[in-house]
Write an enzyme that holds these catalytic residues in place. Structure first.
Site, PDB file in Angstrom:
ATOM      1  N   GLY A   1      73.861 -19.011 -62.128  1.00 27.64           N
ATOM      2  CA  GLY A   1      72.424 -18.951 -62.361  1.00 27.64           C
ATOM      3  C   GLY A   1      71.723 -18.988 -61.022  1.00 27.64           C
ATOM      4  O   GLY A   1      71.108 -18.023 -60.585  1.00 27.64           O
TER       5      GLY A   1
ATOM      6  N   CYS B   1      48.297 -35.758 -60.069  1.00 25.70           N
ATOM      7  CA  CYS B   1      48.008 -37.176 -59.875  1.00 25.70           C
ATOM      8  C   CYS B   1      49.250 -37.963 -60.271  1.00 25.70           C
ATOM      9  O   CYS B   1      49.343 -38.536 -61.358  1.00 25.70           O
ATOM     10  CB  CYS B   1      46.806 -37.582 -60.728  1.00 25.70           C
ATOM     11  SG  CYS B   1      46.239 -39.271 -60.413  1.00 25.70           S
ATOM     12  N   GLU B   2      50.229 -37.940 -59.383  1.00 32.65           N
ATOM     13  CA  GLU B   2      51.548 -38.521 -59.646  1.00 32.65           C
ATOM     14  C   GLU B   2      52.193 -38.836 -58.299  1.00 32.65           C
ATOM     15  O   GLU B   2      52.317 -37.964 -57.438  1.00 32.65           O
ATOM     16  CB  GLU B   2      52.410 -37.532 -60.431  1.00 32.65           C
ATOM     17  CG  GLU B   2      53.834 -37.959 -60.653  1.00 32.65           C
ATOM     18  CD  GLU B   2      53.918 -39.235 -61.450  1.00 32.65           C
ATOM     19  OE1 GLU B   2      54.596 -40.169 -60.997  1.00 32.65           O
ATOM     20  OE2 GLU B   2      53.295 -39.300 -62.527  1.00 32.65           O
TER      21      GLU B   2
ATOM     22  N   GLY C   1      77.468 -22.530 -60.759  1.00 33.17           N
ATOM     23  CA  GLY C   1      77.124 -23.614 -59.858  1.00 33.17           C
ATOM     24  C   GLY C   1      77.436 -23.357 -58.404  1.00 33.17           C
ATOM     25  O   GLY C   1      77.652 -24.303 -57.644  1.00 33.17           O
TER      26      GLY C   1
ATOM     27  N   GLU D   1      79.759 -17.789 -64.474  1.00 40.65           N
ATOM     28  CA  GLU D   1      78.420 -17.817 -65.080  1.00 40.65           C
ATOM     29  C   GLU D   1      77.383 -18.400 -64.123  1.00 40.65           C
ATOM     30  O   GLU D   1      76.844 -19.479 -64.342  1.00 40.65           O
ATOM     31  CB  GLU D   1      78.456 -18.613 -66.393  1.00 40.65           C
ATOM     32  CG  GLU D   1      79.127 -19.959 -66.286  1.00 40.65           C
ATOM     33  CD  GLU D   1      79.210 -20.681 -67.614  1.00 40.65           C
ATOM     34  OE1 GLU D   1      79.064 -21.908 -67.624  1.00 40.65           O
ATOM     35  OE2 GLU D   1      79.452 -20.023 -68.639  1.00 40.65           O
TER      36      GLU D   1
ATOM     37  N   ARG E   1      61.878 -29.709 -58.748  1.00 46.19           N
ATOM     38  CA  ARG E   1      63.169 -30.007 -58.118  1.00 46.19           C
ATOM     39  C   ARG E   1      63.076 -31.066 -57.014  1.00 46.19           C
ATOM     40  O   ARG E   1      63.940 -31.945 -56.933  1.00 46.19           O
ATOM     41  CB  ARG E   1      63.805 -28.737 -57.567  1.00 46.19           C
ATOM     42  CG  ARG E   1      64.205 -27.729 -58.637  1.00 46.19           C
ATOM     43  CD  ARG E   1      64.969 -26.543 -58.052  1.00 46.19           C
ATOM     44  NE  ARG E   1      66.319 -26.919 -57.684  1.00 46.19           N
ATOM     45  CZ  ARG E   1      66.737 -27.075 -56.429  1.00 46.19           C
ATOM     46  NH1 ARG E   1      65.908 -26.876 -55.409  1.00 46.19           N
ATOM     47  NH2 ARG E   1      67.981 -27.424 -56.175  1.00 46.19           N
TER      48      ARG E   1
ATOM     49  N   TYR F   1      65.399 -34.122 -57.834  1.00 41.13           N
ATOM     50  CA  TYR F   1      66.646 -34.186 -57.069  1.00 41.13           C
ATOM     51  C   TYR F   1      66.474 -34.583 -55.606  1.00 41.13           C
ATOM     52  O   TYR F   1      67.466 -34.754 -54.901  1.00 41.13           O
ATOM     53  CB  TYR F   1      67.339 -32.806 -57.071  1.00 41.13           C
ATOM     54  CG  TYR F   1      67.695 -32.254 -58.416  1.00 41.13           C
ATOM     55  CD1 TYR F   1      68.413 -32.998 -59.336  1.00 41.13           C
ATOM     56  CD2 TYR F   1      67.344 -30.949 -58.759  1.00 41.13           C
ATOM     57  CE1 TYR F   1      68.755 -32.473 -60.568  1.00 41.13           C
ATOM     58  CE2 TYR F   1      67.689 -30.411 -59.987  1.00 41.13           C
ATOM     59  CZ  TYR F   1      68.394 -31.180 -60.894  1.00 41.13           C
ATOM     60  OH  TYR F   1      68.737 -30.662 -62.110  1.00 41.13           O
TER      61      TYR F   1
ATOM     62  N   TYR G   1      65.453 -22.475 -61.482  1.00 42.50           N
ATOM     63  CA  TYR G   1      65.143 -23.843 -61.897  1.00 42.50           C
ATOM     64  C   TYR G   1      63.831 -24.358 -61.321  1.00 42.50           C
ATOM     65  O   TYR G   1      63.713 -25.540 -60.998  1.00 42.50           O
ATOM     66  CB  TYR G   1      66.306 -24.779 -61.537  1.00 42.50           C
ATOM     67  CG  TYR G   1      67.593 -24.372 -62.194  1.00 42.50           C
ATOM     68  CD1 TYR G   1      67.822 -24.615 -63.535  1.00 42.50           C
ATOM     69  CD2 TYR G   1      68.566 -23.678 -61.476  1.00 42.50           C
ATOM     70  CE1 TYR G   1      68.995 -24.204 -64.160  1.00 42.50           C
ATOM     71  CE2 TYR G   1      69.745 -23.260 -62.084  1.00 42.50           C
ATOM     72  CZ  TYR G   1      69.953 -23.527 -63.420  1.00 42.50           C
ATOM     73  OH  TYR G   1      71.105 -23.109 -64.030  1.00 42.50           O
TER      74      TYR G   1
END
Length: 433
Positions: free
Chosen positions: A278, A350-351, A235, A276, A317, A321, A386
């Site tokens: 990412g 279409c959103e 993170g 760890e 994302r 977020y 991500y």
């Protein structure tokens, strides 16, 4: 009625720049492969691996790649060649990693859902990280006397939003720290060997928070004399935008190293540090090449919109977020934009939430960028982590976006072909004639 201008907020004071691509490369890649197109840099990924492997440590370091960030087989191969291990978040990721050559012993399964193929995978040698009392109990029932890792929620969290904070009272990740006695009871009941304790608090970069988490995690290690590895998770914050800072691994790692040395002096145990990451390993190593499909406006008191030929089906994302990604205009033909302009940049789905420039919660934000015309390119940077892996694939029946890896010699190689539309519904079974 309040004027629409209240929604316009442009925190950027400078134009974003391309990170590892050059404008002529963007044009060449778009011409050869079309858009939208994910592009990754092998050279950049290897450099990030080297940076991570240099994390300060007292008695040894293990680096695991949180493969959920981007599990493309080519990226996994780069990680494997660098000696980086795997952090898998589901049994399916374990199968994927095994298929592409990782040994069972190099894979740690840390899953919110208890794996259905649990006995088979652990029986092969895959390591297991118990994330709840139930998981620990089931492990003990199936593998009494065996080694296990345990994830604790230390009561602290860190993240740029609550959605990226995976510690503290609002998080379901890990066993709550006050249940330590219950953990010990299960461990003793099944004669388990706790070889590792693990915490992961989210995507922050405050050194003081990391020091506190290391302190608490080492206290868990103190409770289990068999522990040889302490994992502080990942993170590490990555500065995607010009006004954001990337975590300095040396800065946050130095005091943690001292804590491990002090623990060894006090308890006579030299513990291996595990991390760890990412995002840190892959986020800045990818870009998404798009084409401006349309330009519209909502009047003199409204917005100027750029509509791209990609959307939340490639990168969710911003919608999820309110995340920000650099957006750089590249003219279709040779030359650079002659002026700058503020746009709301939107996707092709279409959103209403398919907006690349928005606050968390959905309010649109204008972004200052080079003036663009229909047919020009917009490069979305820092999409290595991500994005492809967490996209809303096939929403509006848009095919999965193709991907390219730029090899160290500069040669672009297709590593995921564009999905044929007919493949989108290949698993559907027609029963209504």
């Amino acid at each position: 009625m309040e004027p629409i201008e209240r929604f316009i907020l442009n925190p950027m004071t400078s134009i974003e720049k391309l990170k590892f691509l050059k404008e002529d490369q963007v044009r060449a890649l778009a011409k050869e492969f079309g858009t939208p197109l994910f592009v990754y840099s092998e050279k950049e990924i290897e450099q990030k691996c080297d940076d991570t492997l240099a994390f300060p440590n007292a008695f040894g370091l293990q680096v695991r790649y949180a493969m959920k960030a981007n599990p493309n087989s080519n990226i996994l191969q780069i990680m494997k060649k660098k000696g980086i291990l795997i952090d898998a978040s589901s049994e399916h990721e374990v199968v994927r990693a095994l298929h592409f050559g990782f040994s069972p012993e190099s894979i740690m399964l840390t899953s919110q859902e208890f794996p259905k193929a649990f006995a088979e995978l652990i029986g092969k040698g895959v390591k297991f990280n118990a994330c709840s009392l139930r998981q620990l109990e089931l492990f003990g029932q199936t593998f009494p006397g065996k080694s296990v890792s345990i994830r604790f929620n230390p009561g602290l969290g860190s993240g740029h939003t609550k959605k990226t904070d995976v510690g503290g009272v609002t998080s379901s990740f890990g066993i709550w720290h006050e249940k330590l006695d219950e953990v010990k009871a299960i461990v003793n009941k099944y004669n388990l060997v706790v070889e590792k304790v693990h915490t992961h608090i989210g995507s922050g970069s405050d050194p003081e928070v990391w020091k506190a988490v290391a302190k608490y995690t080492l206290e868990y290690a103190e409770s289990f004399p068999t522990v040889t590895v302490v994992s502080l998770g990942g993170g590490y914050k990555v500065g995607r935008m010009e006004d954001e800072k990337t975590t300095d691994l040396q800065k946050i790692g130095a005091p943690v190293k001292i804590q491990f040395e002090e623990f060894a002096e006090k308890h006579g145990r030299k513990l291996i540090l595990e991390i760890e990451p990412g995002t840190y390993l892959i986020a800045l190593c990818g870009a998404l090449l798009t084409t401006v499909d349309d330009k519209v406006d909502t009047g003199k008191n409204g917005f100027q919109f750029l509509k791209l030929d990609t959307g939340m089906d490639s990168n969710t994302r911003p919608s999820l977020y309110g995340a920000r990604h650099p957006l750089i205009t590249v003219k279709k033909d040779t030359g650079t934009p002659q002026s700058n302009k503020e746009y709301v940049v939107v996707g092709h789905c279409c959103e209403s939430g398919d907006v690349f420039t928005q606050k968390e919660g959905g309010e649109p934000i204008t972004r200052l960028m080079g003036e663009a015309e229909i047919g020009d390119y917009v490069v979305m940077e820092a999409i290595g982590a991500y994005c492809s892996s967490m996209s809303t694939k096939n929403y509006n029946s848009f095919p999965e976006t193709q991907e390219v890896l730029i090899r160290k010699d500069g040669t672009p190689k297709l590593i995921r072909k564009k999905e044929p539309v007919m493949e989108i519904f290949r698993n559907e079974i027609l029963v209504v004639e």
